[in-house]
Design a protein around this motif. Structure first.
Motif, PDB file in Angstrom:
ATOM      1  N   ILE A   1      24.359  49.802 -15.424  1.00  0.00           N
ATOM      2  CA  ILE A   1      25.391  48.772 -15.305  1.00  0.00           C
ATOM      3  C   ILE A   1      26.744  49.411 -15.017  1.00  0.00           C
ATOM      4  CG2 ILE A   1      26.702  47.021 -16.587  1.00  0.00           C
ATOM      5  CD1 ILE A   1      24.049  46.373 -18.073  1.00  0.00           C
ATOM      6  N   ALA A   2      27.080  50.446 -15.779  1.00  0.00           N
ATOM      7  CA  ALA A   2      28.362  51.137 -15.589  1.00  0.00           C
ATOM      8  C   ALA A   2      28.459  51.721 -14.186  1.00  0.00           C
ATOM      9  CB  ALA A   2      28.519  52.238 -16.636  1.00  0.00           C
ATOM     10  N   ASP A   3      27.379  52.305 -13.697  1.00  0.00           N
ATOM     11  CA  ASP A   3      27.386  52.935 -12.379  1.00  0.00           C
ATOM     12  C   ASP A   3      27.540  51.898 -11.261  1.00  0.00           C
ATOM     13  OD1 ASP A   3      27.106  55.393 -13.554  1.00  0.00           O
ATOM     14  OD2 ASP A   3      24.954  55.569 -13.169  1.00  0.00           O
ATOM     15  N   VAL A   4      26.824  50.778 -11.388  1.00  0.00           N
ATOM     16  CA  VAL A   4      26.901  49.721 -10.373  1.00  0.00           C
ATOM     17  C   VAL A   4      28.321  49.171 -10.278  1.00  0.00           C
ATOM     18  CG1 VAL A   4      26.218  47.332  -9.858  1.00  0.00           C
ATOM     19  CG2 VAL A   4      24.479  49.017 -10.451  1.00  0.00           C
ATOM     20  N   LEU A   5      28.916  48.883 -11.428  1.00  0.00           N
ATOM     21  CA  LEU A   5      30.252  48.294 -11.455  1.00  0.00           C
ATOM     22  C   LEU A   5      31.315  49.291 -10.990  1.00  0.00           C
ATOM     23  CD1 LEU A   5      29.896  46.398 -14.842  1.00  0.00           C
ATOM     24  CD2 LEU A   5      30.066  45.347 -12.578  1.00  0.00           C
ATOM     25  N   GLN A   6      31.184  50.551 -11.417  1.00  0.00           N
ATOM     26  CA  GLN A   6      32.158  51.561 -11.000  1.00  0.00           C
ATOM     27  C   GLN A   6      32.118  51.761  -9.494  1.00  0.00           C
ATOM     28  OE1 GLN A   6      32.029  54.781  -9.640  1.00  0.00           O
ATOM     29  NE2 GLN A   6      34.125  55.423 -10.109  1.00  0.00           N
ATOM     30  N   LYS A   7      30.924  51.737  -8.912  1.00  0.00           N
ATOM     31  CA  LYS A   7      30.781  51.932  -7.468  1.00  0.00           C
ATOM     32  C   LYS A   7      31.488  50.797  -6.712  1.00  0.00           C
ATOM     33  CE  LYS A   7      27.221  52.900  -3.977  1.00  0.00           C
ATOM     34  NZ  LYS A   7      27.500  51.851  -2.982  1.00  0.00           N
ATOM     35  N   GLN A   8      31.300  49.557  -7.178  1.00  0.00           N
ATOM     36  CA  GLN A   8      31.929  48.427  -6.507  1.00  0.00           C
ATOM     37  C   GLN A   8      33.454  48.507  -6.591  1.00  0.00           C
ATOM     38  OE1 GLN A   8      29.601  45.048  -8.402  1.00  0.00           O
ATOM     39  NE2 GLN A   8      29.744  44.305  -6.320  1.00  0.00           N
ATOM     40  N   VAL A   9      33.952  48.760  -7.800  1.00  0.00           N
ATOM     41  CA  VAL A   9      35.400  48.809  -8.002  1.00  0.00           C
ATOM     42  C   VAL A   9      36.009  49.984  -7.241  1.00  0.00           C
ATOM     43  CG1 VAL A   9      37.245  49.128  -9.706  1.00  0.00           C
ATOM     44  CG2 VAL A   9      35.306  47.633 -10.233  1.00  0.00           C
ATOM     45  N   SER A  10      35.383  51.154  -7.334  1.00  0.00           N
ATOM     46  CA  SER A  10      35.914  52.349  -6.689  1.00  0.00           C
ATOM     47  C   SER A  10      35.946  52.201  -5.172  1.00  0.00           C
ATOM     48  CB  SER A  10      35.082  53.572  -7.084  1.00  0.00           C
ATOM     49  OG  SER A  10      35.585  54.733  -6.459  1.00  0.00           O
ATOM     50  N   GLU A  11      34.859  51.710  -4.594  1.00  0.00           N
ATOM     51  CA  GLU A  11      34.805  51.573  -3.138  1.00  0.00           C
ATOM     52  C   GLU A  11      35.864  50.598  -2.632  1.00  0.00           C
ATOM     53  OE1 GLU A  11      30.809  50.558  -2.095  1.00  0.00           O
ATOM     54  OE2 GLU A  11      30.083  52.636  -2.263  1.00  0.00           O
ATOM     55  N   LYS A  12      36.027  49.483  -3.321  1.00  0.00           N
ATOM     56  CA  LYS A  12      37.021  48.498  -2.897  1.00  0.00           C
ATOM     57  C   LYS A  12      38.441  49.038  -3.093  1.00  0.00           C
ATOM     58  CE  LYS A  12      36.562  45.117  -1.331  1.00  0.00           C
ATOM     59  NZ  LYS A  12      36.667  44.665   0.077  1.00  0.00           N
ATOM     60  N   TYR A  13      38.658  49.719  -4.215  1.00  0.00           N
ATOM     61  CA  TYR A  13      39.989  50.285  -4.468  1.00  0.00           C
ATOM     62  C   TYR A  13      40.358  51.315  -3.411  1.00  0.00           C
ATOM     63  CZ  TYR A  13      43.850  52.828  -6.563  1.00  0.00           C
ATOM     64  OH  TYR A  13      45.070  53.427  -6.757  1.00  0.00           O
ATOM     65  N   MET A  14      39.449  52.247  -3.107  1.00  0.00           N
ATOM     66  CA  MET A  14      39.729  53.279  -2.129  1.00  0.00           C
ATOM     67  C   MET A  14      39.938  52.691  -0.722  1.00  0.00           C
ATOM     68  SD  MET A  14      39.923  55.877  -4.061  1.00  0.00           S
ATOM     69  CE  MET A  14      40.111  57.194  -2.852  1.00  0.00           C
ATOM     70  N   GLU A  15      39.265  51.580  -0.456  1.00  0.00           N
ATOM     71  CA  GLU A  15      39.437  50.890   0.822  1.00  0.00           C
ATOM     72  C   GLU A  15      40.834  50.270   0.934  1.00  0.00           C
ATOM     73  OE1 GLU A  15      38.141  46.580   2.604  1.00  0.00           O
ATOM     74  OE2 GLU A  15      36.629  47.658   1.433  1.00  0.00           O
ATOM     75  N   LEU A  16      41.332  49.726  -0.164  1.00  0.00           N
ATOM     76  CA  LEU A  16      42.567  48.944  -0.113  1.00  0.00           C
ATOM     77  C   LEU A  16      43.846  49.726  -0.371  1.00  0.00           C
ATOM     78  CD1 LEU A  16      41.403  45.748  -2.034  1.00  0.00           C
ATOM     79  CD2 LEU A  16      41.707  45.991   0.439  1.00  0.00           C
ATOM     80  N   LYS A  17      43.768  50.773  -1.184  1.00  0.00           N
ATOM     81  CA  LYS A  17      45.005  51.376  -1.692  1.00  0.00           C
ATOM     82  C   LYS A  17      45.896  51.967  -0.604  1.00  0.00           C
ATOM     83  CE  LYS A  17      43.522  56.089  -2.949  1.00  0.00           C
ATOM     84  NZ  LYS A  17      44.685  56.828  -2.407  1.00  0.00           N
ATOM     85  N   ASP A  18      45.310  52.488   0.479  1.00  0.00           N
ATOM     86  CA  ASP A  18      46.107  53.083   1.558  1.00  0.00           C
ATOM     87  C   ASP A  18      46.089  52.240   2.843  1.00  0.00           C
ATOM     88  OD1 ASP A  18      46.781  55.329  -0.002  1.00  0.00           O
ATOM     89  OD2 ASP A  18      44.854  56.253   0.470  1.00  0.00           O
ATOM     90  N   LYS A  19      45.551  51.032   2.721  1.00  0.00           N
ATOM     91  CA  LYS A  19      45.439  50.169   3.903  1.00  0.00           C
ATOM     92  C   LYS A  19      46.814  49.639   4.294  1.00  0.00           C
ATOM     93  CE  LYS A  19      42.556  46.432   5.697  1.00  0.00           C
ATOM     94  NZ  LYS A  19      41.505  45.444   5.352  1.00  0.00           N
ATOM     95  N   LYS A  20      47.178  49.806   5.565  1.00  0.00           N
ATOM     96  CA  LYS A  20      48.497  49.380   6.039  1.00  0.00           C
ATOM     97  C   LYS A  20      48.575  47.854   6.054  1.00  0.00           C
ATOM     98  CE  LYS A  20      49.714  53.647   6.902  1.00  0.00           C
ATOM     99  NZ  LYS A  20      50.722  54.344   6.095  1.00  0.00           N
TER     100      LYS A  20
END
Length: 272
Positions: free
Chosen positions: A253-272
């Protein structure tokens, strides 16, 4: 790209006035909160927190929809103390927090009134902590918010989620909705990693596994004053669909949720 507000005498004076108003508001509100039953105090918390974030100059933008399922837990990455104010003002919920916070002067007492559930994360206390959280989550109609990283970060990445915090989700009817949260300047432009670490994040350099270190580590209230002086920032919240967790153990459960949050965060944080 937006620039940081210069730290001149005018901005320092303005921040000082806001910081004094912040404490005046807290002092005025305390007797009201003391007299409130806990169930009413929880409903009052979004108003209390909304005033605080307005004084600090924090703007909130929400993408996506909160799940209608109950019991509901929202799990998010964690960058700063400001999320403790922004999330309740948006979701009208409360938190699952580490046990140590319960003994913080003033903060711990107010948190109890606001429905925060304190969890002892020591392995020897896991069974008792599980029972406390299970009872709490099942008995409330509002969402509970969890920071599974267990600490704040410098905003460069999302730490692994602590699987022990998902004991009560395993084999339960709790719906877990992941959420990715990132910071922007107030005009919506990107904050680079070093600036984020230096000025907007709140963290302990010794706990960082990667990314930039901050030049000055501030106390929680020192960080509030600093942000007031800088003129605030924007918190962008992206709610993701709750994933199917049936049949998964707490580590999965922890791994599934961390993967979703991390991938979305890394996608958005530097997006212009």
């Amino acid at each position: 790209m937006a620039k940081l507000r210069k730290q001149n005498i005018f901005n320092t004076t303005t921040a000082t006035i806001k910081f004094i108003l912040f404490w005046v508001m807290v002092v005025i509100q305390l007797p009201i909160i003391v007299l409130m039953p806990r169930r009413i105090a929880v409903r009052y918390m979004p108003i209390f927190m909304w005033i605080l974030i307005k004084l600090a100059g924090v703007k909130i933008v929400v993408h996506g929809k909160l799940s209608d399922a109950r019991p509901l837990m929202i799990c998010s990455n964690h960058i700063s103390v400001f999320e403790i104010a922004t999330f309740p003002s948006v979701f009208h919920g409360s938190f699952i927090a580490k046990k140590e916070m319960e003994n913080w002067p003033l903060v711990g007492w107010v948190a109890k009134k606001f429905g925060v559930i304190f969890v002892d994360r020591r392995p020897s206390h896991a069974r008792d902590a599980l029972a406390v959280v299970q009872r709490a989550v099942q008995s409330v109609k509002y969402p509970m918010i969890l920071f599974p990283e267990g600490t704040t970060t410098n905003g460069a990445y999302v730490k692994p989620f602590k699987s022990t915090l998902f004991n009560f989700v395993e084999n339960s009817n709790v719906t877990v909705q992941p959420m990715a949260m990132h910071y922007r300047y107030k005009d919506g432009s990107v904050i680079d990693e070093q600036t984020l670490a230096d000025h907007f994040a709140y963290f302990d350099n010794k706990k960082m596994d990667m990314g930039p270190k901050c030049k000055i580590e501030r106390s929680a209230f020192g960080q509030v004053f600093h942000i007031m002086m800088l003129g605030g920032f924007t918190v962008e919240i992206t709610l993701l669909p709750p994933p199917p967790l049936t049949g998964l153990d707490r580590k999965q459960i922890a791994d599934v949720l961390q993967k979703q949050v991390s991938e979305k965060y890394m996608e958005l944080k530097d997006k212009k």
